[in-house]
Write an enzyme that holds these catalytic residues in place. Structure first.
Site, PDB file in Angstrom:
ATOM      1  N   HIS A   1      66.223  77.058  48.896  1.00  0.00           N
ATOM      2  CA  HIS A   1      66.456  77.644  50.209  1.00  0.00           C
ATOM      3  C   HIS A   1      65.113  77.757  50.930  1.00  0.00           C
ATOM      4  O   HIS A   1      64.127  78.223  50.347  1.00  0.00           O
ATOM      5  CB  HIS A   1      67.111  79.018  50.075  1.00  0.00           C
TER       6      HIS A   1
ATOM      7  N   ARG B   1      68.758  71.548  54.118  1.00  0.00           N
ATOM      8  CA  ARG B   1      67.854  72.487  53.456  1.00  0.00           C
ATOM      9  C   ARG B   1      66.727  71.818  52.693  1.00  0.00           C
ATOM     10  O   ARG B   1      65.618  72.348  52.638  1.00  0.00           O
ATOM     11  CB  ARG B   1      68.669  73.396  52.523  1.00  0.00           C
TER      12      ARG B   1
ATOM     13  N   ARG C   1      73.939  70.892  48.823  1.00  0.00           N
ATOM     14  CA  ARG C   1      75.066  71.685  49.324  1.00  0.00           C
ATOM     15  C   ARG C   1      74.928  71.986  50.812  1.00  0.00           C
ATOM     16  O   ARG C   1      73.881  72.405  51.274  1.00  0.00           O
ATOM     17  CB  ARG C   1      75.169  73.004  48.552  1.00  0.00           C
TER      18      ARG C   1
ATOM     19  N   GLU D   1      75.233  77.222  61.116  1.00  0.00           N
ATOM     20  CA  GLU D   1      74.198  77.125  60.097  1.00  0.00           C
ATOM     21  C   GLU D   1      73.733  75.679  59.998  1.00  0.00           C
ATOM     22  O   GLU D   1      74.347  74.773  60.558  1.00  0.00           O
ATOM     23  CB  GLU D   1      74.698  77.651  58.746  1.00  0.00           C
TER      24      GLU D   1
ATOM     25  N   HIS E   1      67.783  78.193  44.949  1.00  0.00           N
ATOM     26  CA  HIS E   1      68.921  78.873  45.561  1.00  0.00           C
ATOM     27  C   HIS E   1      70.264  78.480  44.963  1.00  0.00           C
ATOM     28  O   HIS E   1      71.111  79.331  44.719  1.00  0.00           O
ATOM     29  CB  HIS E   1      68.918  78.582  47.062  1.00  0.00           C
TER      30      HIS E   1
END
Length: 524
Positions: free
Chosen positions: A228, A274, A366, A112, A331
Site C-alpha cells: 500500500h 498501487r 488487487r 479509489e 498490505h
C-alpha cells in the site's frame, strides 16, 4: 476430542460471512488465535466495491479488476464475483448493515485508485471493516461457538483418503486440543507481518498458508505482494493505514518541498495502480527523502476520516496541518492457498476463503476494495455448498502419521529480523542477487524431521510459519523472471508475456519431501 460440522480457523469478514449463512442445524466452531477484533477485516478503512452507480456496470468493474491485476486474473471468477457484488450490497442493506448514505438516502459511492467509476461503498466513513465485522458478529446464531486465544498450528490429515478431518490448537495456557469436523475452513488472512513496513494486524503472519502447505495443499502466486502506498510512518515505524480513499478524495503525495511525486509517472497520477504508486514512493524513501500525503485539498477531513484522524493524533500528527508522513507497506497477498471459486483446495475436506485463499480474483495486483467483496462472496458461496451436505454424526477415527516439519535450531531468528530482511531483499524491488541472499538466510533455520508440532511454543510456531511462508514468496519471486503487478524485479523490469502470460507458480509439498527440495513449477 471436539467434533463439529464446520470448523472455521480465523475470524475476519469471510469467516463470519460463512458462519452467518450456514444453516442452524450445522454445528459451527470459529477458532481465532487472538480475538475477533484483532484482524485485518476489523481494521479495514476502505470499503466494498460494487457497480451500483447509475453510469456503472459490472462489466466496467470487471475490466478495472483485470487491468489492475495485469490480466493475471482468472477472468471467469472475476466476472462471477463482480456481477454478484450489487446483490451482496443489497443483502447487507436489507439485513440492517449500516452503510453510508447522502441526504437523499442514496448510498454514498467513493472513488479509489484504478477504478473508472465511483463504486466504493463505506460504512462509518473509514470504519467500514469495524462496522461490517460488528454487524456480522451480531448476526451469528446460537449454533456457532467462538473460541478465542487458540493458536491452530497443525491440520489433521487422513492420509489414506487425502482428506483433512481436523486441526490441532494450543490454548493460552499451552493446553493442546484436537478439533474434528466434516468441513475445515482456513480463513486466517495473508502474511503482511512478514515485512518491516506493514498495514496489517500483528496476528497476520501466514500461519494458515504454512499449515496448508505442510499438509500437502497447493499454494500459488506467492510472489504477488501488494504494498500500500500510504502507511503512517512515525519515528522509524509504521503505525497504521492511511486509506486509498484519502487519495480518492483529492490528497496527493509530495516531498517535504511540496513536489508531487506522481506527476509524469502515470496518467492517473496518485490514483494509479498501487504497485506503481508504491514503487515511486519507495524510490524516494531509498534516497532518504520523506514523502507526505498532502490533504489540504480535502474539506472536513476530520469528519470524513475519523479513524485516520484519531490514529494520527495518537502519534502526534495534526491533520489540520495538512501533511501526513507515509511509506509504502505490505498490505495484501494476491496469492495463497489455491482454490476454486467455492473455496475447495487440493485436499478433500479442506477449504480456504478470504486473503489466505487464491481464487484468481486479484491477479497480480488487487483492485482497491475488492478484498472485502471477495470475502463476502466466498463466505456466502461456501455456505451454500456446505448447506447442501448432510451432517455427520461422529468424527472418523484415523491413524495419524507425522508430517514433514521444520525443527528450530538452538535459536530461531527474531521476528523483527525476518521482517527487516524480507523488506530489504524480497520487498517492493527485487533482484536475483537479493532473492538468493534471502533464500540462503532463511535456509539457515530449516532443519527437518517427521513428527508433530506439539512441543513448540506459540512464539516458536509463529517464527516457523513465517520462515516457511517467506520461503514460498522468495522461491516464487526467483522463478518469475519478469515484473508484473505486485512483483517487481529491477533485473527483469518488464512483463514477459511470451513466457509468463497466464502462468502460475505452484508449490506443493509431496509426501516426505523436504521444503528445501521443493521445486516451483510454472503451469498454465
Amino acid at each position: 476430542m471436539i467434533y463439529d460440522d464446520v470448523l472455521i480457523i480465523g475470524s475476519g469478514a469471510a469467516a463470519l460471512q460463512l458462519a452467518k449463512h450456514l444453516n442452524e442445524e450445522k454445528h459451527v466452531r470459529i477458532i481465532t488465535k487472538s480475538n475477533v477484533e484483532n484482524a485485518n477485516s476489523y481494521l479495514a478503512q476502505g470499503g466494498i466495491a460494487a457497480a451500483i452507480g447509475r453510469t456503472d456496470h459490472p462489466e466496467k468493474h470487471l475490466q478495472d479488476t483485470l487491468e489492475a491485476g495485469e490480466n493475471h486474473n482468472r477472468e471467469s471468477t472475476v466476472k462471477k464475483i463482480v456481477h454478484e457484488a450489487p446483490g451482496i450490497i443489497n443483502e447487507l442493506l436489507q439485513q440492517g448493515c449500516n452503510l453510508d448514505r447522502n441526504e437523499q438516502g442514496n448510498l454514498l459511492l467513493g472513488m479509489e485508485g484504478a477504478h473508472s467509476e465511483k463504486r466504493i461503498v463505506h460504512g462509518g466513513g473509514d470504519r467500514t471493516g469495524k462496522n461490517l465485522v460488528e454487524f456480522l458478529l451480531a448476526s451469528l446464531k446460537t449454533n456457532i461457538i467462538i473460541d478465542e486465544d487458540v493458536f491452530v498450528y497443525e491440520l489433521i490429515i487422513d492420509q489414506e483418503n487425502n482428506r483433512c478431518i481436523g486441526a490441532k490448537g494450543k490454548g493460552a495456557d499451552g493446553t493442546i486440543k484436537s478439533f474434528f469436523a466434516e468441513h475445515i475452513v482456513i480463513a486466517t488472512g495473508g502474511c503482511g507481518e512478514l515485512y518491516e513496513y506493514s498495514s496489517n494486524a500483528l496476528t497476520v503472519t501466514g500461519d494458515g498458508i504454512a499449515m496448508a502447505y505442510l499438509a500437502g495443499a497447493e499454494i500459488t502466486d506467492m510472489e504477488f505482494i501488494q504494498f500500500h502506498p500510504t502507511v503512517l510512518y512515525i519515528d522509524g515505524r509504521t503505525r497504521g493505514l492511511v486509506s486509498e480513499a484519502v487519495r480518492g478524495e483529492g490528497a496527493i503525495l509530495v516531498t517535504g518541498d511540496g513536489i508531487p511525486i506522481m506527476e509524469g509517472i502515470h496518467p492517473l497520477k496518485d490514483l494509479a495502480p498501487r504497485h506503481i504508486v508504491s514503487q515511486t514512493n519507495y524510490s524516494y524513501i531509498n534516497k532518504g527523502i520523506q514523502v507526505f500525503l498532502d490533504i489540504t485539498g480535502i474539506k472536513d477531513f476530520e469528519v470524513r476520516f475519523p479513524s485516520i484522524t484519531a490514529l494520527c493524533e495518537i502519534y502526534g500528527i495534526t491533520p489540520a496541518n495538512g501533511r501526513i508522513p507515509v511509506v509504502p507497506g505490505s498490505h495484501f497477498l494476491m496469492g495463497g492457498i489455491k482454490t476454486n471459486i467455492n473455496g475447495q483446495t487440493s485436499i478433500k475436506g479442506l477449504f480456504a476463503i478470504g486473503e489466505a485463499a487464491c481464487t484468481g480474483m486479484h491477479g497480480a495486483n488487487r483492485l482497491a476494495s475488492n478484498s472485502l467483496l471477495e470475502g463476502l462472496f466466498q463466505g456466502r458461496k461456501l455456505a451454500q455448498s456446505i448447506n447442501a451436505t448432510k451432517n455427520k454424526s461422529a468424527a472418523p477415527f484415523v491413524q495419524q502419521r507425522g508430517i514433514p516439519l521444520i525443527t528450530p535450531p538452538i535459536e530461531l531468528p527474531e521476528i523483527e529480523k525476518i521482517q527487516c530482511s524480507m523488506m530489504a531483499n524480497a520487498g517492493i524491488v527485487r533482484t536475483k542477487e537479493m532473492l538468493e541472499k534471502q533464500l540462503k538466510w532463511l535456509r539457515n533455520f530449516n532443519g527437518y524431521k517427521n513428527g508433530g508440532l506439539d512441543s513448540f511454543s506459540a512464539e516458536e510456531l509463529t517464527k516457523i510459519f513465517m520462515c516457511i511462508t517467506a520461503e514460498l514468496i522468495v522461491l516464487a519471486a526467483l522463478v518469475r523472471t519478469e515484473s508484473r503487478g505486485g512483483h517487481f524485479r529491477s533485473d527483469y523490469p518488464r512483463e514477459n508475456n511470451n513466457d509468463w502470460y497466464k502462468k502460475q507458480i505452484i508449490h506443493k509439498l509431496k509426501g516426505e519431501t523436504q521444503l528445501e527440495q521443493t521445486k516451483a513449477a510454472a503451469t498454465t
